[in-house]
Design a protein around this motif. Structure first.
Motif, PDB file in Angstrom:
ATOM      1  N   SER A   1       2.196  -3.038  -1.146  1.00  0.00           N
ATOM      2  CA  SER A   1       2.074  -1.724  -2.366  1.00  0.00           C
ATOM      3  C   SER A   1       0.698  -2.360  -3.013  1.00  0.00           C
ATOM      4  N   VAL A   2       1.035  -3.196  -3.360  1.00  0.00           N
ATOM      5  CA  VAL A   2      -0.491  -3.875  -4.206  1.00  0.00           C
ATOM      6  C   VAL A   2      -1.950  -4.291  -2.865  1.00  0.00           C
ATOM      7  N   ILE A   3      -1.665  -4.339  -2.146  1.00  0.00           N
ATOM      8  CA  ILE A   3      -2.624  -4.159  -1.125  1.00  0.00           C
ATOM      9  C   ILE A   3      -3.074  -2.578  -0.483  1.00  0.00           C
ATOM     10  N   GLN A   4      -2.260  -1.726  -0.232  1.00  0.00           N
ATOM     11  CA  GLN A   4      -2.096  -0.221  -0.551  1.00  0.00           C
ATOM     12  C   GLN A   4      -3.297   0.235  -2.106  1.00  0.00           C
ATOM     13  N   GLU A   5      -3.199  -0.236  -2.919  1.00  0.00           N
ATOM     14  CA  GLU A   5      -3.346  -0.224  -4.351  1.00  0.00           C
ATOM     15  C   GLU A   5      -4.638  -0.601  -4.609  1.00  0.00           C
ATOM     16  N   ILE A   6      -4.935  -1.419  -3.438  1.00  0.00           N
ATOM     17  CA  ILE A   6      -6.415  -1.884  -3.790  1.00  0.00           C
ATOM     18  C   ILE A   6      -7.183  -1.461  -3.171  1.00  0.00           C
TER      19      ILE A   6
ATOM     20  N   LEU B   1      -2.314  -7.487  -9.106  1.00  0.00           N
ATOM     21  CA  LEU B   1      -1.547  -8.751  -9.343  1.00  0.00           C
ATOM     22  C   LEU B   1      -0.591  -9.130 -10.042  1.00  0.00           C
ATOM     23  N   SER B   2      -0.897  -8.818 -11.087  1.00  0.00           N
ATOM     24  CA  SER B   2      -0.096  -9.061 -12.050  1.00  0.00           C
ATOM     25  C   SER B   2       1.506  -8.118 -12.430  1.00  0.00           C
TER      26      SER B   2
ATOM     27  N   ASP C   1       2.148 -15.363  -1.767  1.00  0.00           N
ATOM     28  CA  ASP C   1       1.596 -14.644  -2.369  1.00  0.00           C
ATOM     29  C   ASP C   1      -0.103 -14.477  -2.272  1.00  0.00           C
ATOM     30  N   ILE C   2       0.358 -16.434  -1.240  1.00  0.00           N
ATOM     31  CA  ILE C   2      -1.994 -16.926  -0.943  1.00  0.00           C
ATOM     32  C   ILE C   2      -2.291 -15.541  -0.023  1.00  0.00           C
ATOM     33  N   ALA C   3      -1.715 -15.272   0.889  1.00  0.00           N
ATOM     34  CA  ALA C   3      -2.007 -14.689   2.113  1.00  0.00           C
ATOM     35  C   ALA C   3      -2.654 -13.048   1.188  1.00  0.00           C
ATOM     36  N   VAL C   4      -1.783 -11.984  -0.263  1.00  0.00           N
ATOM     37  CA  VAL C   4      -2.058 -11.177  -0.665  1.00  0.00           C
ATOM     38  C   VAL C   4      -3.697 -11.601  -1.565  1.00  0.00           C
TER      39      VAL C   4
ATOM     40  N   ARG D   1      -5.615 -13.801  -0.997  1.00  0.00           N
ATOM     41  CA  ARG D   1      -7.039 -13.687   0.019  1.00  0.00           C
ATOM     42  C   ARG D   1      -7.450 -12.182   0.127  1.00  0.00           C
ATOM     43  N   VAL D   2      -6.587 -11.506   0.297  1.00  0.00           N
ATOM     44  CA  VAL D   2      -6.850 -10.354   1.030  1.00  0.00           C
ATOM     45  C   VAL D   2      -7.810  -9.562  -0.884  1.00  0.00           C
ATOM     46  N   ALA D   3      -7.043  -9.803  -1.907  1.00  0.00           N
ATOM     47  CA  ALA D   3      -7.427  -9.541  -3.336  1.00  0.00           C
ATOM     48  C   ALA D   3      -8.910 -10.251  -2.964  1.00  0.00           C
ATOM     49  N   ALA D   4      -9.042 -11.303  -2.888  1.00  0.00           N
ATOM     50  CA  ALA D   4     -10.612 -12.237  -3.303  1.00  0.00           C
ATOM     51  C   ALA D   4     -11.279 -11.126  -2.338  1.00  0.00           C
ATOM     52  N   SER D   5     -10.996 -11.163  -0.980  1.00  0.00           N
ATOM     53  CA  SER D   5     -11.990 -10.643   0.196  1.00  0.00           C
ATOM     54  C   SER D   5     -12.176  -9.583  -0.796  1.00  0.00           C
ATOM     55  N   ALA D   6     -11.868  -7.987  -1.437  1.00  0.00           N
ATOM     56  CA  ALA D   6     -11.610  -7.128  -1.514  1.00  0.00           C
ATOM     57  C   ALA D   6     -13.083  -7.524  -3.104  1.00  0.00           C
TER      58      ALA D   6
END
Length: 547
Positions: A17-22, A43-44, A159-162, A164-169
């Motif tokens: 869900s977080v990845i979709q929202e990003i 994330l929070s 958590d790290i996987a998410v 990393r996706v957030a850092a890429s975005a």
């Protein structure tokens, strides 16, 4: 199925869900600060990865600073700077190595500096810290870090996987923002350059319309200063050597002012004898003195509503300075012989080639009047400091002379080169004089190098006035440059000008006695030309003895 398995399934759904929202945030119109802060908020709120912050090098490249954050107080943010050079803390380690930084309990890790850690009120549960690099082509450009409070059954790997996706975005947003900033800065520079070009072109057109030829930086600076104050009522003092075009600048200021429809009245204070200057300036009534057969308006009254230009103001006698000061203070003039003042309204522009500060210190000019006149000083550069203007000036004067004398004379390129090498002690006025002389003497249709060199060689050593208030000590150096410039063209060093001093009188008398009154012989003894000797005798009040 165990509770841990159920929790893990829910955790995966939350992460997706977080990845979709990003992804949705990236599809919206770009607003980098809001987009990054929204990612940190997701994330929070959805994963409990709190106090998110994005750090990147500052403009110096020496310090990592917080660029974006969520859930951190200003006091904590103020402490959140890390030295890139020394790679401080976990964040510095991640920035340096580009690897993941994980601290499961910050209280047990000495490398963790705890600079911007936020704890829940009264909570003593362990806090984990996770930092992932923000990469561009494999190179870290920043760090995304969060903290996870309390004991959670979710694995750190998820958590790290998410993150990393957030850092890429976030990296993509940062790159786009940097690109936009660069393009915006480039457009702003182009826009400013265009504005400057338009302003410069406007100033050039206005200055050309007033007969001010040239585009050198120093000349345009003077033009810009005059344009800036043209619409004000502030007194302007034009400073610079003789022949630099002070009257043209004064007329330009007048014609660009709100008084342009009213008179522009000019008077040269050095060209009128002191006993007549008062009558010329202030006017007089009929019968006020012998020869006053009728009333006459002075220049001040004639300038009413317009502009009064007092050239060579430094040569005004002290008694007239006091009277002029009174006119400026009371805005009325008292003609000679009049019992009542006449109201006047004029804008005053003055000019001088002398160093007014030295003039005041020597007691030749009133300090209070100087402060009245020197509100806006404008320095007009000598021609020798703006060589790029010599060619357009020469061609302009040549064109005018061709019209005046109905000829079609041209300048040979080599003759133009000679003009550009000359030091021009007499400035623009001398250039105009030389070209007119060349035109009258030329036998064919081209002024060549030989003729121009000969005319300049015939120019006698010229006394250069002092360089204006900002360079008074260089007057002698400027004079020497002028003399050496002539020597370069003539192949011989002429006698340099020497300043006239009162103690020269006895030396001149002695020389005249030795030569029995022969001025040419006395001049040779004193290393002067005959013309220079006669000039000194006149200045010192010595009796002229004919050869």
């Amino acid at each position: 199925m165990t509770a841990t398995a159920l929790a893990g399934g829910d955790g995966i759904k939350q992460q997706l869900s977080v990845i979709q929202e990003i992804a949705k945030l990236l599809d919206r119109p770009l607003d980098p600060p809001r987009t990054v802060q929204s990612i940190l908020r997701l994330l929070s709120q959805m994963l409990g990865l709190n106090c998110g912050r994005v750090l990147a090098p500052d403009s110096s490249g020496l310090v990592l600073e917080v660029k974006y954050s969520y859930g951190l107080t200003h006091a904590r943010l103020a402490q959140g700077a890390f030295s890139v050079g020394y790679h401080e803390g976990v964040t510095g380690f991640v920035m340096r190595t580009g690897t993941i930084g994980l601290v499961t309990d910050i209280d047990q890790e000495p490398l963790y500096l705890q600079r911007i850690t936020e704890r829940s009120g009264g909570s003593h549960s362990p806090i984990a810290f996770i930092a992932v690099p923000i990469l561009e082509s494999g190179t870290p450009i920043g760090v995304l870090s969060v903290q996870r409070e309390g004991i959670r059954h979710r694995a750190f790997d998820s958590d790290i996987a998410v993150l990393r996706v957030a850092a890429s975005a976030i990296g993509q947003v940062m790159r786009i923002r940097q690109f936009l900033n660069q393009q915006t800065e480039h457009l702003m520079q182009e826009n400013q350059s265009l504005k400057n070009s338009i302003v410069m072109e406007g100033m050039l057109q206005k200055s050309l319309s007033h007969g001010i030829i040239g585009s050198s930086e120093s000349l345009m600076k003077a033009v810009k200063q005059c344009m800036q104050v043209a619409h004000s009522e502030a007194p302007v003092m034009l400073l610079g050597e003789s022949g630099t075009g002070k009257e043209k600048f004064a007329r330009m200021i007048h014609q660009q002012s709100d008084r342009s429809e009213h008179p522009f009245v000019c008077i040269n204070c050095a060209a009128i004898p002191p006993d007549l200057l008062e009558a010329e300036l202030f006017g007089y009534e009929k019968g006020s003195f012998t020869g006053a057969n009728g009333a006459k308006k002075g220049k001040i009254m004639l300038a009413d509503g317009g502009t009064l230009f007092l050239d060579e103001i430094g040569d005004m006698p002290l008694q007239l300075q006091a009277k002029l000061l009174r006119v400026l203070q009371e805005r009325q003039v008292d003609p000679i012989g009049s019992t009542r003042g006449v109201p006047v309204n004029f804008r005053l522009i003055t000019a001088t080639h002398v160093n007014m500060q030295e003039h005041v210190n020597a007691g030749h000019f009133r300090l209070d009047l100087f402060y009245r006149l020197n509100v806006v000083p404008v320095y007009l550069p000598p021609l020798r400091t703006r060589h790029e203007d010599i060619r357009p000036l020469a061609l302009h004067f040549l064109n005018e002379l061709n019209h005046r004398y109905r000829r079609n004379i041209t300048l040979h390129p080599a003759a133009l080169h000679v003009l550009e090498r000359y030091s021009w002690p007499g400035n623009v006025r001398q250039l105009q004089n030389v070209l007119e002389r060349a035109m009258l003497m030329v036998e064919d249709e081209v002024i060549d190098q030989e003729q121009m060199t000969r005319i300049l060689a015939e120019q006698s050593a010229v006394k250069l006035p002092k360089q204006g208030p900002d360079r008074p000590v260089e007057a002698g150096m400027a004079e020497e440059r002028g003399v050496r410039g002539e020597a370069f063209l003539t192949g011989a060093m002429p006698r340099a000008y020497q300043w006239v001093h009162q103690d020269d009188a006895q030396r001149i008398r002695n020389a005249l006695e030795q030569t029995r009154g022969n001025q040419a012989g006395a001049a040779r003894l004193l290393n002067l030309t005959t013309r220079q000797l006669r000039y000194r005798m006149e200045k010192l009040g010595l009796r002229m003895v004919r050869d």
